[in-house]
Design a protein around this motif. Structure first.
Motif, PDB file in Angstrom:
ATOM      1  N   VAL A 110       0.832  -1.201   0.000  1.00 52.27           N
ATOM      2  CA  VAL A 110       0.000   0.000   0.000  1.00 52.27           C
ATOM      3  C   VAL A 110       0.869   1.254   0.000  1.00 52.27           C
ATOM      4  CG1 VAL A 110      -1.714   1.302   1.321  1.00 52.27           C
ATOM      5  CG2 VAL A 110      -1.913  -1.185   1.134  1.00 52.27           C
ATOM      6  N   VAL A 111       1.958   1.245   0.755  1.00 55.21           N
ATOM      7  CA  VAL A 111       2.860   2.409   0.794  1.00 55.21           C
ATOM      8  C   VAL A 111       3.526   2.608  -0.568  1.00 55.21           C
ATOM      9  CG1 VAL A 111       4.956   3.333   1.845  1.00 55.21           C
ATOM     10  CG2 VAL A 111       3.262   2.174   3.266  1.00 55.21           C
ATOM     11  N   ILE A 112       4.028   1.514  -1.172  1.00 57.90           N
ATOM     12  CA  ILE A 112       4.725   1.628  -2.461  1.00 57.90           C
ATOM     13  C   ILE A 112       3.779   2.083  -3.561  1.00 57.90           C
ATOM     14  CG2 ILE A 112       5.975   0.302  -4.225  1.00 57.90           C
ATOM     15  CD1 ILE A 112       7.137  -1.397  -2.028  1.00 57.90           C
ATOM     16  N   ALA A 113       2.473   1.815  -3.413  1.00 57.83           N
ATOM     17  CA  ALA A 113       1.508   2.239  -4.424  1.00 57.83           C
ATOM     18  C   ALA A 113       1.500   3.748  -4.602  1.00 57.83           C
ATOM     19  CB  ALA A 113       0.117   1.742  -4.062  1.00 57.83           C
ATOM     20  N   PHE A 114       1.957   4.491  -3.613  1.00 52.73           N
ATOM     21  CA  PHE A 114       2.004   5.954  -3.695  1.00 52.73           C
ATOM     22  C   PHE A 114       3.426   6.459  -3.890  1.00 52.73           C
ATOM     23  CE2 PHE A 114      -1.754   4.808  -1.289  1.00 52.73           C
ATOM     24  CZ  PHE A 114      -2.734   5.591  -1.872  1.00 52.73           C
ATOM     25  N   GLN A 115       4.325   5.586  -4.307  1.00 53.44           N
ATOM     26  CA  GLN A 115       5.724   5.965  -4.488  1.00 53.44           C
ATOM     27  C   GLN A 115       6.206   5.568  -5.884  1.00 53.44           C
ATOM     28  OE1 GLN A 115       7.685   3.834  -1.326  1.00 53.44           O
ATOM     29  NE2 GLN A 115       7.501   5.537   0.123  1.00 53.44           N
ATOM     30  N   LYS A 116       7.250   6.240  -6.323  1.00 51.87           N
ATOM     31  CA  LYS A 116       8.018   5.790  -7.477  1.00 51.87           C
ATOM     32  C   LYS A 116       9.163   4.967  -6.916  1.00 51.87           C
ATOM     33  CE  LYS A 116      10.576   7.342 -11.529  1.00 51.87           C
ATOM     34  NZ  LYS A 116      11.089   8.524 -12.294  1.00 51.87           N
TER      35      LYS A 116
END
Length: 318
Positions: free
Chosen positions: A61-67
């Motif tokens: 979930v965190v990586i979904a908002f990251q490059k």
């Protein structure tokens, strides 16, 4: 043994003192030890879930908002991953194929295990043998099973077309045809996974009281009427739960498209999970892969909540 010895033995047993119960302190310590041991096993299981299930889910979930690229520092991009994934032409195709696969799996693969369970429940001989035969595909590793079916579907020398030629019937492209590939994968998934479902249905059928069937027979009900008015109502809860589990499982189909068709032909078997794999390991876009995973999680969570709400409401009204 003489009568005198028997009397002596009986007398010794009669006068043997009864052991006093352990002191309250010992009982308390024993109860505390049992509770510590039980909580120790519980904590071990929770740690395993936290490390191998919950933490990866939270991290996704965190990586979904990251490059995010392995080996470099992550960069927060907000909802950019979701926007990019939503605009991907393969996104709509993947969801369409996944929904189609799920519907076909319900039409083909949901009734077959129930019918097999009914047949096995009526057998009088060789019950154990046929249960093993039905459950055997589940014990085969999924990749091995998919490879076997890939050879089976080979248009040239595969066993499926050889059987059709022997019967003087037209052959098929099976998994190599855009129109037949998805149905071919549904057949594979049904064959590979129905064993466990059959055994669950069989256990539910054997828990139905025989008096209900006897009463139905006395009322003149035939086999179809007994199934409709006795078997299905008595196994309703199991049927509804297995339907939910099957929908969740088929929405996450991956092994069959990956091994047998590779998403082809013409992207006709690209599913959501296969598209997640492509984003992560072919495009090296872990942010997009996690965004797709979150979308799938939200959809399945919302669907499960609505499904359970509706089925519970029907059960309460009944």
């Amino acid at each position: 043994m003489t009568k005198t010895a028997q009397r002596r033995t009986a007398a010794e047993v009669a006068v043997r003192p009864v052991e006093a119960p352990p002191p309250a302190g010992d009982r308390g310590r024993r109860r505390l030890t049992d509770q510590v041991r039980a909580y120790g096993f519980l904590v071990g299981g929770l740690i395993c879930f936290a490390l191998f299930s919950w933490w990866p889910a939270i991290r996704a979930v965190v990586i979904a908002f990251q490059k995010y690229t392995p080996g470099s520092a992550p960069e927060w991009v907000g909802t950019e991953n979701f926007t990019r994934v939503w605009g991907d032409p393969e996104f709509a195709a993947a969801w369409k194929n996944t929904f189609t696969f799920t519907v076909l799996a319900l039409l083909i693969g949901f009734a077959i295990p129930f019918v097999l369970a009914l047949v096995l429940n009526e057998l009088r001989h060789a019950k154990s043998f046929f249960r093993v035969v039905v459950y055997l595909p589940v014990m085969i590793p999924p990749v091995v099973s998919a490879l076997l079916w890939k050879w089976f579907y080979d248009p040239g020398t595969g066993l499926a077309n050889e059987a059709l030629r022997f019967l003087h019937l037209p052959t098929s492209n099976w998994s190599n045809g855009a129109d037949t590939a998805l149905v071919s994968l549904v057949i594979v998934a049904t064959w590979a996974n129905m064993g466990g479902t059959v055994l669950i249905y069989l256990a539910a059928l054997q828990s139905i009281p025989g008096e209900l069937y006897e009463a139905a027979e006395l009322d003149g009900a035939n086999i179809f009427q007994r199934v409709r008015h006795v078997t299905i109502p008595q196994t309703r809860f199991v049927i509804l739960m297995l339907m939910l589990l099957q929908i969740i499982a088929t929405m996450q189909v991956f092994t069959e498209p990956f091994v047998i068709t590779g998403g082809g032909p013409e992207n006709s078997t690209v599913t959501v999970l296969y598209l997640i794999y492509k984003y992560a390991f072919l495009y090296n876009d872990f942010g997009g892969a996690c965004a797709l995973s979150v979308l799938l999680l939200l959809f399945l969570g919302a669907f499960s909540a609505i499904y359970l709400r509706l089925t519970r409401s029907e059960g309460d009204s009944a």
